[in-house]
Every structure is written in C-alpha cells, then in structure tokens.
Design a protein around this motif. Structure first.
Motif, PDB file in Angstrom:
ATOM      1  N   UNK A  93      59.743  89.715  47.405  1.00 35.63           N
ATOM      2  CA  UNK A  93      60.995  89.824  46.653  1.00 35.63           C
ATOM      3  C   UNK A  93      62.032  88.845  47.208  1.00 35.63           C
ATOM      4  N   UNK A  94      62.138  88.793  48.538  1.00 28.80           N
ATOM      5  CA  UNK A  94      63.109  87.900  49.173  1.00 28.80           C
ATOM      6  C   UNK A  94      62.809  86.435  48.852  1.00 28.80           C
ATOM      7  N   UNK A  95      61.521  86.071  48.855  1.00 35.53           N
ATOM      8  CA  UNK A  95      61.148  84.685  48.536  1.00 35.53           C
ATOM      9  C   UNK A  95      61.478  84.348  47.093  1.00 35.53           C
ATOM     10  N   UNK A  96      61.203  85.271  46.187  1.00 38.19           N
ATOM     11  CA  UNK A  96      61.542  85.040  44.776  1.00 38.19           C
ATOM     12  C   UNK A  96      63.047  84.843  44.603  1.00 38.19           C
ATOM     13  N   UNK A  97      63.835  85.628  45.329  1.00 36.21           N
ATOM     14  CA  UNK A  97      65.297  85.483  45.277  1.00 36.21           C
ATOM     15  C   UNK A  97      65.736  84.120  45.800  1.00 36.21           C
ATOM     16  N   UNK A  98      65.150  83.699  46.914  1.00 38.71           N
ATOM     17  CA  UNK A  98      65.505  82.401  47.506  1.00 38.71           C
ATOM     18  C   UNK A  98      65.117  81.253  46.581  1.00 38.71           C
ATOM     19  N   UNK A  99      63.907  81.292  46.031  1.00 39.12           N
ATOM     20  CA  UNK A  99      63.454  80.219  45.149  1.00 39.12           C
ATOM     21  C   UNK A  99      64.300  80.165  43.875  1.00 39.12           C
ATOM     22  N   UNK A 100      64.664  81.331  43.343  1.00 42.42           N
ATOM     23  CA  UNK A 100      65.513  81.352  42.163  1.00 42.42           C
ATOM     24  C   UNK A 100      66.875  80.734  42.435  1.00 42.42           C
ATOM     25  N   UNK A 101      67.453  81.060  43.587  1.00 39.99           N
ATOM     26  CA  UNK A 101      68.755  80.508  43.953  1.00 39.99           C
ATOM     27  C   UNK A 101      68.662  79.002  44.196  1.00 39.99           C
ATOM     28  N   UNK A 102      67.608  78.558  44.868  1.00 39.97           N
ATOM     29  CA  UNK A 102      67.420  77.127  45.125  1.00 39.97           C
ATOM     30  C   UNK A 102      67.253  76.342  43.823  1.00 39.97           C
ATOM     31  N   UNK A 103      66.529  76.928  42.864  1.00 43.15           N
ATOM     32  CA  UNK A 103      66.343  76.235  41.585  1.00 43.15           C
ATOM     33  C   UNK A 103      67.674  76.051  40.865  1.00 43.15           C
ATOM     34  N   UNK A 104      68.547  77.044  40.989  1.00 45.07           N
ATOM     35  CA  UNK A 104      69.864  76.961  40.354  1.00 45.07           C
ATOM     36  C   UNK A 104      70.715  75.862  41.000  1.00 45.07           C
TER      37      UNK A 104
END
Length: 259
Positions: A93-104
């Motif tokens: 979950x934490x990785x998905x959150x980080x990757x989503x934020x980085x993509x933004x």
C-alpha cells in the motif's frame, strides 16, 4: 484564529469538487469497513490517505517551496486503500501511494497537467512489479455501495459537465459484454467495480480531456482498451492499464495541439 483571518477562503471546503468526491469515498469506506469488520479494511484506506498526503505535500515543498491544501490526495488515498487487496502487506500500500505521488510530480506535461491518474498508476505499477491482485474490495463485496456512489457522483459530474465521460465508457463496455454473453443482465450493468472506475477514476479533471472533440471519444476509447487488455494474462486488471494508455495518448494529442 478563524480561517478568514488567515487569508483562507473557507467556502472552498464545501464547494471544491475534490472534497465532494473524497466525502463520497469516505462514505463507501465506512460501509465497506462495517461489512468487512477487519482491522486491515478499516485501517488501510486511512493509512493510504495519510501517506499520499504526506508524500504530495513533502514533494511539492521540496520542488516548489509551496504549501497547499492537498484535497486531491484524499481522493487518491481513498482509491488506493479501497482497491488494493487489504490482505496485502502494508508496504505494498505504501509503495502504491509513493508511486502515485511521484507520477503526479514528475510525469507531466505543462505546469499542472500530470498525465496519469495517480491512484491508477500507483496500483497498476505495484501490481505489475509484485503480481498483487487488484481487488476493488471496497465495492466488490456487494451492490449496496451503489446507493452512495451513483447519486452522489452523478450530481458532482453533472455540475462539472463531465457526465459524458463515464456515460460513453459504460455504454460501449456494457454493450460489448451483453453481446458476448448474448443476454442482458442487471448484475452485469450494476457491477460495482466498473461503476466506481467509470464515475470516479475515468473523469478525473486533470488527467482526462476537458475540451475538444476528443473529450467525447475518451470514454469509449478507454472501454475498447479495457476490453482488449482484459484478455492479457499477465495483467491483474484491464481497467487501470486501459485508463493509463488512454491518458498517455491524450497527452500526446495535447502536445501536438500546443505545437
């Protein structure tokens, strides 16, 4: 000290569409947590909201030295928490959150135009790397969540004049499935997973077209891509990759129009 004295427009807290969507997802989370009655189902969406907010605010400050109200982070966090299987490790979950934020922050065109839906990008990328299931557990358990999701999101999208996006997608997608199954089924039409995707993720204003003829073709294009990708074996889900591919093509069309 009141918000007005701090120079904050307090009206934004009840007029901002991102907060309205976040509130809708908050209600869906409450219903799903009550139905599941597990610690992970209760805690993962809240953890995801907190992590996405932390990552978004921190990265924005590091890049631009600016503070802002991270309303969109609430939507992204709730989506990640309601879609990723709560049986997965919290680090997924934490990785998905980080990757989503980085993509933004880093995969974008122009100043404010990020290309991919952050929640879709984070979930899809994590699934591809680790082979995790895209569960859509927050709505997949039953159709009761539609009583919250459908009326509230239709009202929001109608006010934003973006109802054509999910409408085009759902017409093409359900027509194809009805032809394949050679029958009409209300269970098919009232699929909670597909409706959450169509009403919340598909019409997100920053990553979907808002003007020009392509805005009417975007929904049907995502539907066609989802149909094609649903047969790809290594993909755990066809909806999120279809959305990401369509957003990438939309970005390329935007770049050409700018040139």
């Amino acid at each position: 000290m009141r918000l007005v004295e701090l120079g904050v427009d307090w009206k934004i807290f009840y007029t901002d569409n991102r907060l309205k969507v976040a509130f809708t997802l908050f209600l869906i989370w409450l219903l799903a947590a009550w139905q599941s009655k597990t610690l992970a189902a209760f805690g993962y969406p809240l953890i995801a909201v907190g992590l996405v907010t932390l990552f978004d605010v921190s990265l924005t400050w590091l890049r631009n030295k600016k503070n802002y109200w991270p309303f969109s982070s609430l939507v992204t966090g709730f989506l990640i928490g309601l879609i990723i299987d709560p049986g997965q490790s919290i680090w997924i979950v934490a990785l998905a959150c980080l990757l989503g934020s980085l993509s933004k922050q880093f995969i974008r065109v122009g100043i404010r135009q990020h290309i991919f839906n952050p929640a879709a990008f984070g979930i899809m990328t994590t699934s591809l790397i680790f082979g995790t299931q895209v569960a859509w557990w927050g709505v997949a358990w039953g159709k009761l969540s539609l009583l919250i999701l459908v009326p509230l999101m239709i009202r929001i999208l109608w006010g934003m004049k973006r109802i054509w996006l999910p409408a085009g997608f759902l017409i093409v997608y359900f027509t194809y499935l009805s032809v394949i199954t050679k029958s009409f089924s209300w269970d098919l039409v009232l699929d909670s997973t597909t409706i959450l995707f169509a009403l919340v993720m598909l019409p997100e204003p920053i990553t979907s077209p808002t003007s020009g003829k392509f805005r009417y073709l975007f929904g049907p294009m995502v539907a066609f891509l989802a149909i094609l990708l649903s047969s790809v074996r290594f993909l755990a889900d066809g909806l999120l990759p279809a959305l990401s591919l369509a957003q990438n093509w939309a970005k390329r069309l935007l770049e050409r129009s700018i040139k």
